[in-house]
Design an enzyme around this catalytic site. Structure first.
Site, PDB file in Angstrom:
ATOM      1  CB  CYS A  10       2.779  -9.931  34.621  1.00 55.61           C
ATOM      2  SG  CYS A  10       4.514  -9.790  35.034  1.00 55.61           S
TER       3      CYS A  10
HETATM    4  N1  LIG Z   1       7.784  -7.954  38.389  1.00 58.20           N
HETATM    5  C1  LIG Z   1       7.417  -9.188  38.130  1.00 58.20           C
HETATM    6  O1  LIG Z   1       6.907  -9.868  39.012  1.00 58.20           O
HETATM    7  C2  LIG Z   1       7.612  -9.815  36.769  1.00 58.20           C
HETATM    8  C3  LIG Z   1       7.314 -11.186  36.621  1.00 58.20           C
HETATM    9  C4  LIG Z   1       7.514 -11.778  35.390  1.00 58.20           C
HETATM   10  C5  LIG Z   1       7.984 -11.017  34.314  1.00 58.20           C
HETATM   11  N2  LIG Z   1       8.264  -9.685  34.466  1.00 58.20           N
HETATM   12  C6  LIG Z   1       8.780  -8.958  33.314  1.00 58.20           C
HETATM   13  O2  LIG Z   1      10.149  -8.642  33.556  1.00 58.20           O
HETATM   14  C7  LIG Z   1      10.489  -7.385  32.962  1.00 58.20           C
HETATM   15  C8  LIG Z   1      11.067  -6.451  34.017  1.00 58.20           C
HETATM   16  O3  LIG Z   1      10.073  -6.202  34.987  1.00 58.20           O
HETATM   17  P1  LIG Z   1      10.402  -5.595  36.406  1.00 58.20           P
HETATM   18  O4  LIG Z   1       9.186  -5.836  37.218  1.00 58.20           O
HETATM   19  O5  LIG Z   1      11.707  -6.078  36.931  1.00 58.20           O
HETATM   20  O6  LIG Z   1      10.533  -4.040  36.033  1.00 58.20           O
HETATM   21  P2  LIG Z   1      11.103  -2.880  36.992  1.00 58.20           P
HETATM   22  O7  LIG Z   1      10.478  -1.634  36.497  1.00 58.20           O
HETATM   23  O8  LIG Z   1      10.947  -3.266  38.420  1.00 58.20           O
HETATM   24  O9  LIG Z   1      12.659  -2.856  36.678  1.00 58.20           O
HETATM   25  C9  LIG Z   1      13.187  -2.523  35.466  1.00 58.20           C
HETATM   26  C10 LIG Z   1      14.528  -1.854  35.683  1.00 58.20           C
HETATM   27  O10 LIG Z   1      15.093  -1.609  34.391  1.00 58.20           O
HETATM   28  C11 LIG Z   1      15.757  -0.360  34.437  1.00 58.20           C
HETATM   29  N3  LIG Z   1      15.943   0.117  33.071  1.00 58.20           N
HETATM   30  C12 LIG Z   1      15.039   0.652  32.232  1.00 58.20           C
HETATM   31  N4  LIG Z   1      15.613   0.939  31.051  1.00 58.20           N
HETATM   32  C13 LIG Z   1      16.912   0.581  31.155  1.00 58.20           C
HETATM   33  C14 LIG Z   1      18.008   0.625  30.278  1.00 58.20           C
HETATM   34  N5  LIG Z   1      17.882   1.118  29.050  1.00 58.20           N
HETATM   35  N6  LIG Z   1      19.192   0.178  30.712  1.00 58.20           N
HETATM   36  C15 LIG Z   1      19.330  -0.304  31.973  1.00 58.20           C
HETATM   37  N7  LIG Z   1      18.328  -0.375  32.847  1.00 58.20           N
HETATM   38  C16 LIG Z   1      17.123   0.053  32.443  1.00 58.20           C
HETATM   39  C17 LIG Z   1      14.848   0.498  35.293  1.00 58.20           C
HETATM   40  O11 LIG Z   1      15.540   1.625  35.802  1.00 58.20           O
HETATM   41  C18 LIG Z   1      14.444  -0.490  36.383  1.00 58.20           C
HETATM   42  O12 LIG Z   1      15.332  -0.477  37.456  1.00 58.20           O
HETATM   43  C19 LIG Z   1       9.198  -6.889  32.321  1.00 58.20           C
HETATM   44  O13 LIG Z   1       9.175  -7.265  30.980  1.00 58.20           O
HETATM   45  C20 LIG Z   1       8.120  -7.622  33.072  1.00 58.20           C
HETATM   46  O14 LIG Z   1       6.959  -7.774  32.297  1.00 58.20           O
HETATM   47  C21 LIG Z   1       8.091  -9.079  35.683  1.00 58.20           C
END
Ligand SMILES: NC(=O)c1ccc[n+]([C@@H]2O[C@H](COP(=O)([O-])OP(=O)(O)OC[C@H]3O[C@@H](n4cnc5c(N)ncnc54)[C@H](O)[C@@H]3O)[C@@H](O)[C@H]2O)c1
Length: 459
Positions: A297
Site C-alpha cells: 500500500c
Molecule cells: N494487503 C493489505 O494489507 C491491504 C490493505 C489495504 C488495501 N489493500 C488493497 O487491496 C487490494 C488487494 O490487495 P491484497 O493484498 O489482498 O492482494 P493479494 O495479491 O494478496 O490478493 C489478490 C488476489 O486476487 C487474485 N486475482 C487477481 N486477479 C484476479 C481476477 N481477475 N479474478 C479473480 N481473482 C484475481 C489473486 O490471485 C490474489 O489471490 C489492493 O488494491 C491493495 O492495494 C491491501
C-alpha cells in the site's frame, strides 16, 4: 422483521432490489468475494462468520484448492477458521458463472504499479470483465482495491454496463425509472497487518456509492460485519479518502526518515526525540523511521494519485519527494553497514552479513515491496556474502524485481558473521541475546533500545 434501513421501507424500489436489501440486512444474502488474498480472504471469513453465504472467487487455482481442502495460506487466518467457514457454506471457485447467484460482489484484486510508476489497473479491468456477463438486476458490486478517484466511475461502471448481457445500467443520476439497474459502490480496505491492538471489525468502513441506494446497500452489508459504516457522498470521495490516509503515512514516514539521517549526523537519538514529542497531547502523531517503506500500500498507492493529478496539470510534489526520500533509505542502510565494518577493519567486499527480517514489517509474512529485498541486492552489489533469517518468511524466491532464491538460515553461531543487520523488528527475536552473540549489529529499527553495547550501530 424490523428494518434498520429506511430504504427498505421505500416501496418505489424494484422488488428485486428490495429483496436483496432485505437479505443483506438479515445476513441471508449471498456474497461473492473476488480475489482471495490478504484482503479478500479475511473479509470472506468475517462475512461467513456473520452468517452470509460466501463464495470466494480467484483465478489462482492453488488458492481455490487449498481453501476447498480447508488449508490456509495466510498466517493470521488459522486453518480452523477456514474449516469453520466451509462448515457454514463458504466455497472457493474459479467459475465466475456463480456470480449470477450473488446478491453482492466485492472486488479485492491487486492494484500494483507498472515499471514507470503508472497504475496497473489490469486486474480491476479483468475482474470487471469476468463479472459483467453474469450481472443480474439489483445486484450490488463493490470495489475495495485501492485506486485513484474516478476508477469506479470511469473504468468499472463502463465495463459492467457495456459487457453485461441484459442491457443493465448502474443506478445513478439520469437513469430512467423503467431502466433495469445494478448498484455500484467503492469501499476501501483499511486493515493494518500485524496490528493486534484493534479488532478488524472495529475499524470503521468508509462507503461511497454511485448514488444513494448503492451507498445504503453497501453500508447495510458492511454493518453486518463492522461496528460502523461511514457513508460518504460518492465513490470518488471514498477512493480519495483511502489515498489521503496512505499519503499521510507515506509523507510522515519520509519526514522522520529524513530527520533520522540528520539526527545521526548530529548525534541526536531520533527515537528518544519522537518518544518525547509523542507526550504532547495534541497536534502530534508519532511516526517511526526505518530502512524504507514496504507493503502493498504505502509505497504504491500515493503514485496512483500523482499519476491521476497529471490529467489535471497538477504536480503532487509532496508525494514525489516522499517517494524519493523513502526509496533512498536502503542505500543509507548499506552505507551504515560499510561504516560499521570499517570500524572493525573489514571491507564490504567478502563480508559475511546476516539480515534479520525480510518481511516489510514486524510479525507478518508479507514481503511485498519490502526494503529488505533492495537492501540485500545493494549489499550483494557491494560484494557482501548475504544470508537472512526470518521466522515468518521461510523462503524468498523469484519476485517481480528480485530473484534472490534463498532460504531462511538458522539463527545460530552469530559470531560467524561480520555483521548482523536488523531490518525487521520481529518480536520473536531476543535482541539482548543477538547483541551478545554477534560481532557487529546494525539496527535500523531501534530494536536494541535499552541495550548498551559498543557492538551496536543504530541507523
Ligand atoms: N494487503 C493489505 O494489507 C491491504 C490493505 C489495504 C488495501 N489493500 C488493497 O487491496 C487490494 C488487494 O490487495 P491484497 O493484498 O489482498 O492482494 P493479494 O495479491 O494478496 O490478493 C489478490 C488476489 O486476487 C487474485 N486475482 C487477481 N486477479 C484476479 C481476477 N481477475 N479474478 C479473480 N481473482 C484475481 C489473486 O490471485 C490474489 O489471490 C489492493 O488494491 C491493495 O492495494 C491491501
Amino acid at each position: 422483521m424490523i428494518c434498520a434501513s429506511p430504504l427498505l421501507e421505500n416501496t418505489s424500489l424494484p422488488i428485486s432490489t428490495q429483496k436483496r436489501l432485505e437479505r443483506l440486512e438479515n445476513h441471508t444474502a449471498k456474497v461473492g468475494v473476488i480475489g482471495l488474498g490478504y484482503v479478500g480472504l479475511p473479509l470472506s471469513m468475517l462475512l461467513a462468520e456473520a452468517g452470509f453465504k460466501v463464495t470466494g472467487f480467484d483465478i489462482d487455482m492453488t488458492k481455490v484448492e487449498d481453501l476447498t481442502a480447508g488449508r490456509t495460506y495466510i498466517r493470521r487466518i488459522p486453518q480452523e477458521e477456514i474449516q469453520c467457514a466451509l462448515g457454514r457454506g463458504f466455497k472457493a471457485t474459479n467459475d465466475f458463472a456463480h456470480i449470477s447467484d450473488m446478491d453482492a460482489v466485492i472486488m479485492c484484486v491487486p492494484t500494483p504499479l507498472r515499471e514507470h510508476r503508472e497504475p496497473d489497473l489490469s486486474f480491476v479491468e479483468e475482474t470487471s470483465r469476468s463479472i459483467a456477463p453474469w450481472l443480474r438486476e439489483g445486484q450490488l458490486v463493490i470495489l475495495e482495491s485501492t485506486t485513484y478517484p474516478g476508477t469506479t466511475e470511469e473504468l468499472v461502471i463502463p465495463i459492467l454496463e457495456a459487457e453485461n448481457l441484459r442491457g443493465l445500467k448502474a443506478q445513478g443520476p439520469g437513469v430512467p425509472e423503467e431502466q433495469e439497474v445494478f448498484y455500484v459502490a467503492f469501499s476501501p480496505e483499511r486493515e493494518d497487518p500485524g496490528n493486534d491492538t484493534i479488532a478488524r471489525r472495529d475499524i470503521p468502513k468508509v462507503v461511497g456509492g454511485h448514488e444513494a441506494i448503492a451507498t445504503e446497500m453497501a453500508a447495510v452489508l458492511y454493518e453486518g460485519i463492522f461496528t460502523r459504516a461511514v457513508r460518504v457522498s460518492s465513490t470518488r470521495v471514498a477512493e480519495m479518502t483511502k489515498l489521503l490516509e496512505n499519503i499521510y503515512r507515506c509523507v510522515n514516514i519520509a519526514l522522520v526518515n529524513e530527520l533520522k539521517l540528520l539526527s545521526l549526523k548530529m548525534d541526536v537519538d531520533i527515537w528518544e526525540v519522537i518518544d518525547a514529542a509523542a507526550t504532547k497531547p495534541f497536534g502530534f502523531h508519532p511516526f517511526f523511521p526505518g530502512p524504507g517503506l514496504g507493503g502493498h500500500c504505502i509505497p504504491i498507492d500515493p503514485f496512483y494519485l500523482s499519476w491521476k493529478a497529471k490529467e489535471f496539470d497538477f504536480n503532487l510534489r509532496f508525494i514525489e519527494l516522499a517517494g524519493e526520500v523513502n526509496e533512498a533509505m536502503p542505500g543509507h542502510v548499506v552505507n551504515y553497514v560499510a561504516e560499521g565494518l570499517n570500524k572493525h577493519n573489514k571491507a564490504m567486499n567478502g563480508a559475511k552479513v546476516l539480515m534479520l527480517g525480510m518481511a516489510y514489517k514486524r510479525d507478518i509474512d508479507d514481503l511485498r515491496e519490502s526494503p529488505s529485498l533492495r537492501t540485500m541486492e545493494l549489499l550483494r552489489e557491494r560484494g557482501c556474502d548475504v544470508v537472512y533469517n526470518d521466522p515468518y518468511v521461510p523462503m524468498v524466491g523469484k519476485g517481480r524485481k528480485y530473484n534472490l532464491n534463498m532460504r531462511s538460515t538458522p539463527l545460530e553461531n552469530l559470531d560467524q558473521y561480520d555483521c548482523v543487520l536488523i531490518m525487521t523488528d520481529h518480536s520473536d527475536y531476543d535482541y539482548k541475546q543477538i547483541v551478545e552473540s554477534s560481532v557487529l549489529v546494525v539496527d535500523t529499527r531501534n530494536a536494541t533500545k535499552g541495550i548498551r553495547s559498543r557492538k551496536i550501530v543504530r541507523c
